[in-house]
Design an enzyme around this catalytic site. Structure first.
Site, PDB file in Angstrom:
ATOM      1  N   ALA A 176      -9.535 -21.476 -41.897  1.00  0.00           N
ATOM      2  CA  ALA A 176     -10.686 -21.936 -41.503  1.00  0.00           C
ATOM      3  C   ALA A 176     -10.882 -21.999 -39.975  1.00  0.00           C
ATOM      4  O   ALA A 176     -11.832 -21.644 -39.410  1.00  0.00           O
ATOM      5  CB  ALA A 176     -11.186 -23.186 -41.980  1.00  0.00           C
ATOM      6  N   ASN A 246      -3.162 -18.217 -47.546  1.00  0.00           N
ATOM      7  CA  ASN A 246      -2.244 -17.515 -47.206  1.00  0.00           C
ATOM      8  C   ASN A 246      -0.834 -17.836 -47.724  1.00  0.00           C
ATOM      9  O   ASN A 246       0.036 -17.328 -47.494  1.00  0.00           O
ATOM     10  CB  ASN A 246      -2.136 -17.184 -45.764  1.00  0.00           C
ATOM     11  CG  ASN A 246      -1.761 -15.599 -45.707  1.00  0.00           C
ATOM     12  OD1 ASN A 246      -2.241 -14.745 -46.363  1.00  0.00           O
ATOM     13  ND2 ASN A 246      -0.966 -15.521 -44.554  1.00  0.00           N
ATOM     14  N   HIS A 299      -6.007 -12.884 -38.344  1.00  0.00           N
ATOM     15  CA  HIS A 299      -5.645 -14.153 -38.093  1.00  0.00           C
ATOM     16  C   HIS A 299      -5.652 -14.420 -36.714  1.00  0.00           C
ATOM     17  O   HIS A 299      -5.582 -13.575 -35.760  1.00  0.00           O
ATOM     18  CB  HIS A 299      -4.476 -14.740 -38.863  1.00  0.00           C
ATOM     19  CG  HIS A 299      -4.085 -14.610 -40.376  1.00  0.00           C
ATOM     20  ND1 HIS A 299      -4.277 -15.612 -40.958  1.00  0.00           N
ATOM     21  CD2 HIS A 299      -4.376 -13.524 -41.178  1.00  0.00           C
ATOM     22  CE1 HIS A 299      -4.221 -15.477 -42.391  1.00  0.00           C
ATOM     23  NE2 HIS A 299      -4.375 -14.073 -42.252  1.00  0.00           N
ATOM     24  N   SER A 300      -5.428 -15.985 -36.394  1.00  0.00           N
ATOM     25  CA  SER A 300      -5.021 -16.205 -35.065  1.00  0.00           C
ATOM     26  C   SER A 300      -4.031 -17.434 -35.147  1.00  0.00           C
ATOM     27  O   SER A 300      -4.295 -18.230 -36.094  1.00  0.00           O
ATOM     28  CB  SER A 300      -6.226 -16.255 -34.125  1.00  0.00           C
ATOM     29  OG  SER A 300      -6.894 -17.684 -34.252  1.00  0.00           O
ATOM     30  N   TYR A 301      -3.280 -17.709 -33.977  1.00  0.00           N
ATOM     31  CA  TYR A 301      -3.474 -16.508 -32.813  1.00  0.00           C
ATOM     32  C   TYR A 301      -1.646 -16.421 -32.383  1.00  0.00           C
ATOM     33  O   TYR A 301      -0.911 -16.891 -32.947  1.00  0.00           O
ATOM     34  CB  TYR A 301      -3.927 -17.516 -31.582  1.00  0.00           C
ATOM     35  CG  TYR A 301      -3.242 -18.778 -31.161  1.00  0.00           C
ATOM     36  CD1 TYR A 301      -2.487 -18.642 -29.993  1.00  0.00           C
ATOM     37  CD2 TYR A 301      -3.626 -19.830 -31.849  1.00  0.00           C
ATOM     38  CE1 TYR A 301      -1.696 -19.621 -29.458  1.00  0.00           C
ATOM     39  CE2 TYR A 301      -2.754 -20.961 -31.285  1.00  0.00           C
ATOM     40  CZ  TYR A 301      -2.047 -20.953 -30.073  1.00  0.00           C
ATOM     41  OH  TYR A 301      -1.166 -22.069 -29.769  1.00  0.00           O
ATOM     42  N   TYR A 351       8.309 -16.811 -39.262  1.00  0.00           N
ATOM     43  CA  TYR A 351       9.303 -17.403 -40.284  1.00  0.00           C
ATOM     44  C   TYR A 351       8.846 -17.117 -41.765  1.00  0.00           C
ATOM     45  O   TYR A 351       7.849 -16.889 -41.825  1.00  0.00           O
ATOM     46  CB  TYR A 351       9.330 -19.081 -40.195  1.00  0.00           C
ATOM     47  CG  TYR A 351      10.146 -19.602 -38.899  1.00  0.00           C
ATOM     48  CD1 TYR A 351      11.649 -19.672 -39.175  1.00  0.00           C
ATOM     49  CD2 TYR A 351       9.461 -19.835 -37.752  1.00  0.00           C
ATOM     50  CE1 TYR A 351      12.232 -20.199 -38.026  1.00  0.00           C
ATOM     51  CE2 TYR A 351      10.410 -20.119 -36.678  1.00  0.00           C
ATOM     52  CZ  TYR A 351      11.548 -20.349 -36.724  1.00  0.00           C
ATOM     53  OH  TYR A 351      12.310 -20.877 -35.588  1.00  0.00           O
ATOM     54  N   GLU A 374      -2.227 -10.948 -35.800  1.00  0.00           N
ATOM     55  CA  GLU A 374      -2.679 -12.225 -35.091  1.00  0.00           C
ATOM     56  C   GLU A 374      -3.103 -12.052 -33.875  1.00  0.00           C
ATOM     57  O   GLU A 374      -2.770 -11.436 -32.731  1.00  0.00           O
ATOM     58  CB  GLU A 374      -1.220 -13.189 -35.064  1.00  0.00           C
ATOM     59  CG  GLU A 374      -0.545 -13.355 -36.220  1.00  0.00           C
ATOM     60  CD  GLU A 374      -0.964 -14.718 -36.954  1.00  0.00           C
ATOM     61  OE1 GLU A 374      -2.112 -15.311 -36.374  1.00  0.00           O
ATOM     62  OE2 GLU A 374      -0.780 -15.245 -38.032  1.00  0.00           O
TER      63      GLU A 374
END
Length: 412
Positions: A176, A246, A299-301, A351, A374
């Site tokens: 979000a 995710n 996605h970020s960041y 990871y 990202e």
């Protein structure tokens, strides 16, 4: 007439007073100079769920970014000092950086929106999609892929749907608080539809299906109540809400890097695909099985272009094909702006985290090129690129997205 005026004013007051304050919260930058120091930071993260690690990799030389509540700051710094980790205070008071997001702006309905200078709300996003479908009906169609837990409509827009085309499926906003991801998806849509003639190299034999806001409940909550909310909004217990979308996909679900605690930011859900939002992605992609050649999740960041696997350090058999596409995106961005993106598998760069959408898309939906991008952050603001930065970031990101799509068009 009076009730019509009073009710909206009251609702605005409720939103303002209900917003979570980050007064006194600090963001620390912690440099990990060796693999051992990176491992120490990872162990600190795993043992302290109240610490919000905005950025953490296993790469020596990287700087982790950690949001720390006032109550945890002393103990966190003691841990860093004990382990000899070098740190700096990056943001002294997180609440003080919220000002650009608290300025009221005129909400525009009817499709007339400023994509480059404002973060659109969910209803504005959907209205823009429908406005495009009305204006460009021969090129665009809009469908409801599902509804969120709170009843919001999750839309996909399909652009240039021609028989025999390879399909690119792009989604954004699973998390979000990562507002720049939906903003980038919207810019991609605008370029492909309103500037179609300039983008024929990625339209000629490609069909695009874009879901710009996967998690609208969380997205709206992050605008109205808690800027750094990450998850969905379905209750997980009497006290907590939300699942990490995710971590919720059904491929090696829950095995590693995902929490079984309902209050945790990385909560995996009580079952795989427990969330209507992740089921919307699943159903939309499965409908395209066989024709979808490129799955891209924004996605970020962090300036990364990542690919499977997220559940193990091993690589998929076809990793070189995926790497070729990812490297094309990174190279195009570097050439255009000088920005550097790190390319590699999720586990080896960051990871291990099972249940990700890109792993599922490759393994289960059989999409041959599956990538998570990202996007850049907001400098010291982390997840908070100010509205004045949107144009620069989305244009740079589009360079990489377009280069990857062009490479996919060549391959398929």
């Amino acid at each position: 007439m009076i009730p019509r005026i009073v009710v909206p004013l009251l609702s605005v007051l409720v939103v303002v007073t209900a917003r979570r304050s980050y007064e006194g919260y600090k963001v620390y930058g912690v440099v990990q100079e060796t693999p051992d120091e990176a491992e120490i930071l990872y162990r600190i993260q795993q043992a302290n769920p109240d610490l919000d690690f905005w950025h953490l990799t296993k790469q020596p030389g990287d700087e982790a970014r950690v949001l720390v509540a006032p109550k945890d700051q002393r103990s966190f710094l003691i841990k860093l000092i004990r382990h000899g980790l070098h740190y700096q205070e990056v943001i002294s008071d997180v609440e003080s950086i919220m000002a650009p997001y608290s300025v009221p702006r005129t909400r525009s309905m009817g499709g007339d929106v400023d994509i480059l200078n404002s973060y659109l709300r969910h209803d504005e996003v959907n209205e823009y999609l429908h406005a495009l479908s009305r204006k460009h009906s021969s090129l665009v169609s809009v469908e409801e892929a599902g509804t969120s837990f709170e009843g919001r409509s999750i839309k996909t827009i399909t652009i240039n749907n021609k028989p025999g085309n390879a399909v690119v499926f792009l989604d954004a906003g699973i998390h979000a608080r990562e507002w720049i991801a939906p903003a980038t998806a919207m810019y991609a849509i605008q370029q492909l539809v309103e500037h179609a003639s300039e983008n024929q190299d990625v339209l000629g034999n490609l069909t695009w299906v874009i879901m710009p806001v996967v998690n609208p409940d969380g997205y709206e909550f992050s605008h109205e109540s808690d800027r750094f909310w990450r998850k969905t909004r379905k209750p997980t217990s009497k006290l907590c809400k939300g699942t990490d979308g995710n971590r919720n996909f059904d491929f090696h679900w829950g095995e590693v890097g995902a929490s079984n605690q309902g209050c945790a930011d990385t909560y995996r859900g009580d079952t795989a695909f427990s969330e209507p939002e992740t089921r919307a992605v699943r159903d939309a992609v499965i409908k395209l099985k066989g024709s979808c050649k490129f799955y891209l999740s924004l996605h970020s960041y962090g300036n990364y272009i990542l690919y499977p696997w997220g559940w193990t350090s091993q690589l998929p058999e076809t990793w070189q094909d995926i790497d070729e596409v990812a490297q094309a995106g990174a190279a195009a961005i570097k050439q255009a702006t000088g920005s550097r993106y790190t390319v590699g598998s999720s586990t080896n760069v960051l990871y291990a985290a099972a249940g990700g959408s890109d792993d599922w898309a490759l393994a289960v939906a059989e999409v041959p090129i599956s990538i998570t991008m990202e996007l850049p952050g907001g400098g010291n603001g982390g997840f908070n690129p100010p509205p004045s930065s949107i144009e620069k970031l989305v244009k740079e990101s589009w360079v990489g997205i377009k280069a990857m799509a062009a490479k996919v068009a060549q391959k398929f």
